[in-house]
Scaffold this motif. Structure first.
Motif, PDB file in Angstrom:
ATOM      1  N   LEU A 386       0.823  -1.216   0.000  1.00 55.06           N
ATOM      2  CA  LEU A 386       0.000   0.000   0.000  1.00 55.06           C
ATOM      3  C   LEU A 386       0.857   1.266   0.000  1.00 55.06           C
ATOM      4  N   SER A 387       2.032   1.190   0.631  1.00 52.84           N
ATOM      5  CA  SER A 387       2.917   2.348   0.622  1.00 52.84           C
ATOM      6  C   SER A 387       3.444   2.620  -0.778  1.00 52.84           C
ATOM      7  N   LEU A 388       3.977   1.586  -1.436  1.00 48.01           N
ATOM      8  CA  LEU A 388       4.501   1.787  -2.785  1.00 48.01           C
ATOM      9  C   LEU A 388       3.395   2.078  -3.793  1.00 48.01           C
ATOM     10  N   ALA A 389       2.184   1.644  -3.492  1.00 54.52           N
ATOM     11  CA  ALA A 389       1.057   1.948  -4.380  1.00 54.52           C
ATOM     12  C   ALA A 389       0.593   3.392  -4.221  1.00 54.52           C
ATOM     13  N   GLY A 390       1.062   4.062  -3.177  1.00 52.18           N
ATOM     14  CA  GLY A 390       0.717   5.473  -2.987  1.00 52.18           C
ATOM     15  C   GLY A 390      -0.641   5.702  -2.375  1.00 52.18           C
ATOM     16  N   ILE A 391      -1.014   4.855  -1.426  1.00 51.25           N
ATOM     17  CA  ILE A 391      -2.330   4.945  -0.789  1.00 51.25           C
ATOM     18  C   ILE A 391      -2.214   5.685   0.540  1.00 51.25           C
ATOM     19  N   LEU A 392      -3.100   6.632   0.772  1.00 57.53           N
ATOM     20  CA  LEU A 392      -3.179   7.369   2.025  1.00 57.53           C
ATOM     21  C   LEU A 392      -3.627   6.434   3.138  1.00 57.53           C
ATOM     22  N   PRO A 393      -3.039   6.474   4.344  1.00 59.93           N
ATOM     23  CA  PRO A 393      -2.062   7.440   4.870  1.00 59.93           C
ATOM     24  C   PRO A 393      -0.618   6.932   4.843  1.00 59.93           C
ATOM     25  N   PHE A 394      -0.323   5.946   4.027  1.00 57.42           N
ATOM     26  CA  PHE A 394       1.015   5.356   4.014  1.00 57.42           C
ATOM     27  C   PHE A 394       2.044   6.332   3.440  1.00 57.42           C
ATOM     28  N   GLY A 395       3.317   6.066   3.774  1.00 57.05           N
ATOM     29  CA  GLY A 395       4.376   6.992   3.414  1.00 57.05           C
ATOM     30  C   GLY A 395       4.481   7.259   1.930  1.00 57.05           C
ATOM     31  N   GLY A 396       4.239   6.239   1.116  1.00 57.14           N
ATOM     32  CA  GLY A 396       4.367   6.396  -0.318  1.00 57.14           C
ATOM     33  C   GLY A 396       3.438   7.445  -0.899  1.00 57.14           C
ATOM     34  N   PHE A 397       2.298   7.670  -0.279  1.00 57.66           N
ATOM     35  CA  PHE A 397       1.369   8.698  -0.770  1.00 57.66           C
ATOM     36  C   PHE A 397       2.016  10.077  -0.665  1.00 57.66           C
ATOM     37  N   PHE A 398       2.610  10.364   0.470  1.00 54.32           N
ATOM     38  CA  PHE A 398       3.188  11.686   0.692  1.00 54.32           C
ATOM     39  C   PHE A 398       4.437  11.907  -0.156  1.00 54.32           C
ATOM     40  N   SER A 399       5.312  10.898  -0.245  1.00 56.15           N
ATOM     41  CA  SER A 399       6.532  11.067  -1.036  1.00 56.15           C
ATOM     42  C   SER A 399       6.213  11.158  -2.521  1.00 56.15           C
ATOM     43  N   LYS A 400       5.226  10.370  -2.965  1.00 58.01           N
ATOM     44  CA  LYS A 400       4.789  10.453  -4.366  1.00 58.01           C
ATOM     45  C   LYS A 400       4.206  11.828  -4.656  1.00 58.01           C
ATOM     46  N   ASP A 401       3.451  12.352  -3.717  1.00 58.69           N
ATOM     47  CA  ASP A 401       2.846  13.675  -3.912  1.00 58.69           C
ATOM     48  C   ASP A 401       3.911  14.761  -4.005  1.00 58.69           C
ATOM     49  N   GLU A 402       4.959  14.643  -3.187  1.00 55.04           N
ATOM     50  CA  GLU A 402       6.056  15.612  -3.250  1.00 55.04           C
ATOM     51  C   GLU A 402       6.715  15.602  -4.634  1.00 55.04           C
ATOM     52  N   ILE A 403       6.910  14.402  -5.184  1.00 55.08           N
ATOM     53  CA  ILE A 403       7.532  14.305  -6.510  1.00 55.08           C
ATOM     54  C   ILE A 403       6.618  14.867  -7.579  1.00 55.08           C
ATOM     55  N   LEU A 404       5.335  14.583  -7.484  1.00 49.11           N
ATOM     56  CA  LEU A 404       4.385  15.110  -8.471  1.00 49.11           C
ATOM     57  C   LEU A 404       4.386  16.640  -8.467  1.00 49.11           C
ATOM     58  N   ILE A 405       4.497  17.230  -7.293  1.00 49.26           N
ATOM     59  CA  ILE A 405       4.546  18.697  -7.205  1.00 49.26           C
ATOM     60  C   ILE A 405       5.821  19.213  -7.876  1.00 49.26           C
ATOM     61  N   SER A 406       6.941  18.521  -7.646  1.00 48.04           N
ATOM     62  CA  SER A 406       8.194  18.926  -8.278  1.00 48.04           C
ATOM     63  C   SER A 406       8.095  18.846  -9.797  1.00 48.04           C
ATOM     64  N   VAL A 407       7.504  17.764 -10.287  1.00 53.53           N
ATOM     65  CA  VAL A 407       7.340  17.594 -11.734  1.00 53.53           C
ATOM     66  C   VAL A 407       6.388  18.648 -12.287  1.00 53.53           C
ATOM     67  N   PHE A 408       5.332  18.938 -11.550  1.00 56.19           N
ATOM     68  CA  PHE A 408       4.342  19.930 -11.982  1.00 56.19           C
ATOM     69  C   PHE A 408       4.977  21.315 -12.105  1.00 56.19           C
ATOM     70  N   HIS A 409       5.823  21.665 -11.141  1.00 60.02           N
ATOM     71  CA  HIS A 409       6.439  22.988 -11.145  1.00 60.02           C
ATOM     72  C   HIS A 409       7.643  23.081 -12.088  1.00 60.02           C
ATOM     73  N   GLY A 410       8.369  21.971 -12.256  1.00 61.39           N
ATOM     74  CA  GLY A 410       9.657  22.057 -12.929  1.00 61.39           C
ATOM     75  C   GLY A 410       9.737  21.527 -14.341  1.00 61.39           C
ATOM     76  N   LEU A 411       8.712  20.772 -14.802  1.00 65.24           N
ATOM     77  CA  LEU A 411       8.823  20.138 -16.111  1.00 65.24           C
ATOM     78  C   LEU A 411       7.577  20.357 -16.953  1.00 65.24           C
ATOM     79  N   ASN A 412       7.681  19.964 -18.206  1.00 65.10           N
ATOM     80  CA  ASN A 412       6.564  20.043 -19.143  1.00 65.10           C
ATOM     81  C   ASN A 412       5.388  19.198 -18.648  1.00 65.10           C
ATOM     82  N   PRO A 413       4.143  19.627 -18.879  1.00 70.82           N
ATOM     83  CA  PRO A 413       2.976  18.856 -18.426  1.00 70.82           C
ATOM     84  C   PRO A 413       2.957  17.410 -18.919  1.00 70.82           C
ATOM     85  N   THR A 414       3.621  17.140 -20.034  1.00 69.86           N
ATOM     86  CA  THR A 414       3.681  15.764 -20.545  1.00 69.86           C
ATOM     87  C   THR A 414       4.319  14.836 -19.515  1.00 69.86           C
TER      88      THR A 414
END
Length: 623
Positions: A386-414
């Protein structure tokens, strides 16, 4: 200036190195072949980590450096030193903690092995090398530790060297990562040639001051990244990691969670101020990262070996970390490295527990129904899934979300869209794995006779499961001593951020992957066999791992070995027979001919002199 506790940092790798020497030379005379020495050593390192961390925080996160001179030539000198900063302190905590749990777990898993002591000796060597790597304050010292890490992985992957697959896997890992290491070495030499120093901070400062040309910066950064690609198994230098599963399963947990594969992520993160000045290299890192994330995730979806699924999952998530680094999301990448380390260590140790209960079988087709047979393993394994799948409240959800924000701010939408596809794949293949192992009815006599592992193996699973659950909350700001989330630990300018629509969207995608996986592999509403048969060509390409191994084998057979054969013939015929032996033979034959002229008769010598004079006279007259 060094503080009292921070001054202890150089002792961490030394303690593990001493442990290696003691077990190697005295282990056969000690109880448990000296395994307790290795466990005590890494345990001491973990305790010292907390003292160092406390001192580091108490002094406002000020970087501490401990240097000593190595080579001095006039005013020019090379030093070897240790640096305690935000990144290195986090890595020290991860390495010592995971290594400690893996070594405790190994007491049960490796019990009865004929080379039990040597196993623990190499564990100490491996930990010492990795601690050296993350604490090194200059690239030369880092490269020394980098190669030592490669040696440790070679010895551990090939631990059961009497089994040919294990020996071949060790060689494959060693040779493949050497390709990246050559690139890293050339990159270091280029930087040193331009700056005259190996110190990382000095190199970055020189680059920021414009002391390095753009061409040198581009090629050195690219080559340093090639080194990171090898250690962190990025496409196309990923092929060694799945085969590394031939080593003992606890070794896989250590390599995948906290040591070798983390080295490449660490290196790029450590050199990020340098990489930031070369946007073209950051684009390459992003492209390699997203391709690795998706390609490895698709392969994990079709693997039939429990350890191979986890291996390709590691490759995939390392690609996600590289993608984050390409978007200059250093804090997000390191946070995911920590969370992934806990989760993947849990999953590999859980896989080892399954194998222990099933007489070392790894084929998913022979498993099933282990939920009731192995309740502790199944529940803790689920936490990792569940953590690696990115399910709340496991750690993978929060770390995945942090990366998505970085990609959203720093790279092309693709890149963001493709990342979401990878998130879906992660959830799907993790649920597939769990269902095939623990759900349904046993599909073999080994599964029917499976049993839970001893407590020495179960307790580390429970500890890691708790961390997989709660580690995500480290990302949140806590009103204690001004703590503003894990991001500020790595980068003081980074503050916790959550974009509601992005978090909800990624969670929905993860849940959809969970549901689809459950319907196919848990409930059997759709047949996975029918799904694969309808797209068999694509399935076969993915099952054959995109033919990377076949392409490399063709290159080795048709190009490298053919060229080596040409060099062998050239060396023997041209260099040896003609260039070296030929000269000697020609002189010998000439001597035989010339000897006929040495008769010892005076009239023969007089005739030669007269003929010579006549020849000179005729030549003079003609001219």
């Amino acid at each position: 200036m060094l503080n009292l506790e921070t001054n202890l940092v150089w002792t961490l790798p030394l303690i593990c190195a001493v442990s290696f020497c003691l077990i190697t030379f005295l282990g056969k005379y000690l109880p448990l072949r000296g395994a307790f020495i290795s466990i005590i050593a890494i345990g001491i390192c973990f305790v010292l980590f907390w003292f160092i961390l406390k001192d580091f925080i108490a002094h406002n996160w000020i970087v501490s450096v401990y240097d000593f001179d190595w080579i001095i030539i006039g005013e020019w000198k090379i030093t070897w030193g240790f640096a305690v900063d935000r990144i290195s302190i986090v890595m020290v905590g991860l390495i010592t903690f995971v290594a400690l749990l893996v070594q405790i777990y190994s007491l049960g898993y490796m019990k009865g092995d004929s080379r039990f002591g040597w196993y623990y000796a190499v564990h100490s060597l491996f930990a010492a090398a990795m601690l050296l790597l993350v604490l090194a304050d200059n690239l030369l010292f880092l490269y020394f530790a980098w190669e030592l890490v490669g040696l440790g992985s070679y010895l551990l992957i090939g631990f059961w060297y009497q089994r040919r697959p294990a020996a071949e896997a060790a060689k494959k890992a060693f040779i493949t990562t050497r390709i990246g290491d050559v690139g890293l070495l050339i990159g270091i030499i280029l930087v040193f040639n331009a700056t005259g120093t190996f110190h990382i901070t000095s190199i970055i400062h020189a680059a920021q001051e414009g002391a390095i040309s753009e061409t040198v910066m581009f090629w050195s950064a690219l080559l340093i990244f090639v080194g990171a690609m090898g250690k962190s198994a990025q496409f196309p230098l990923h092929v060694w990691l799945p085969d590394a599963m031939e080593g003992p399963t606890p070794v896989s947990a250590l390599i995948h969670a906290a040591t070798m594969v983390a080295a490449g992520i660490y290196l790029v993160g450590r050199m990020m101020p340098f990489f930031e000045m070369i946007p073209s290299v950051l684009n390459i890192i992003s492209i390699i990262g997203i391709f690795t994330f998706l390609a490895a995730g698709s392969i994990a979806l079709v693997m039939k070996d429990i350890k191979k699924v986890l291996a390709y999952s590691t490759i995939s998530h390392l690609g996600l970390m590289m993608l984050s680094l390409g978007a200059v999301g250093v804090s997000a990448a390191f946070f995911h490295l920590i969370v992934h380390g806990f989760s993947k260590a849990l999953l590999f140790l859980g896989a080892g527990s399954v194998m222990h209960g099933m007489k070392e079988h790894t084929d998913l087709n022979l498993m099933g129904g282990l939920l009731k047979k192995m309740p502790i393993t199944s529940i803790t394994f689920l936490f990792g899934v569940l953590s690696l799948a990115g399910i709340l409240p496991f750690g993978g959800f929060f770390s995945k979300d942090e990366i998505l924000i970085s990609v959203f701010h720093g790279l092309n939408p693709t890149f963001l869209i493709l990342t979401m596809v990878g998130v879906f794949l992660s959830a799907l293949y993790m649920v597939r794995l769990y269902c095939l192992v623990f759900i349904g009815k046993p599909r073999s006599k080994e599964a029917k006779a499976a049993h839970e592992s001893p407590y020495v193996m179960s307790i580390p699973l429970i500890i890691l499961a708790v961390l997989a659950l709660v580690s995500g909350f480290f990302a949140l700001p806590i009103p204690i001593n001004g703590y503003e989330g894990f991001g500020t630990v790595i980068d003081s300018y980074h503050h916790f951020e959550m974009i509601p629509w992005l978090a909800i969207g990624s969670l929905a995608i993860s849940i959809s992957g969970i549901i689809l996986g459950w319907l196919i592999y848990g409930k059997g509403y759709w047949s996975s066999t029918q799904i694969t048969s309808k797209s068999y060509r694509l399935y076969k390409i993915i099952l054959d791992k995109y033919y990377f191994d076949e392409v490399y084998q063709w290159i080795i057979n048709k190009v490298i070995l053919a060229f080596a054969k040409f060099l062998t013939v050239f060396d023997r015929v041209i260099v040896n027979d003609t260039g070296i032996d030929g000269i000697g033979i020609s002189i010998q034959k000439s001597a035989v001919k010339i000897r006929l002229m040495q008769t010892g008769q005076v009239y023969n010598y007089a005739l030669s002199m007269i003929l010579g004079i006549l020849f000179v006279v005729i030549l003079w007259w003609l001219i």
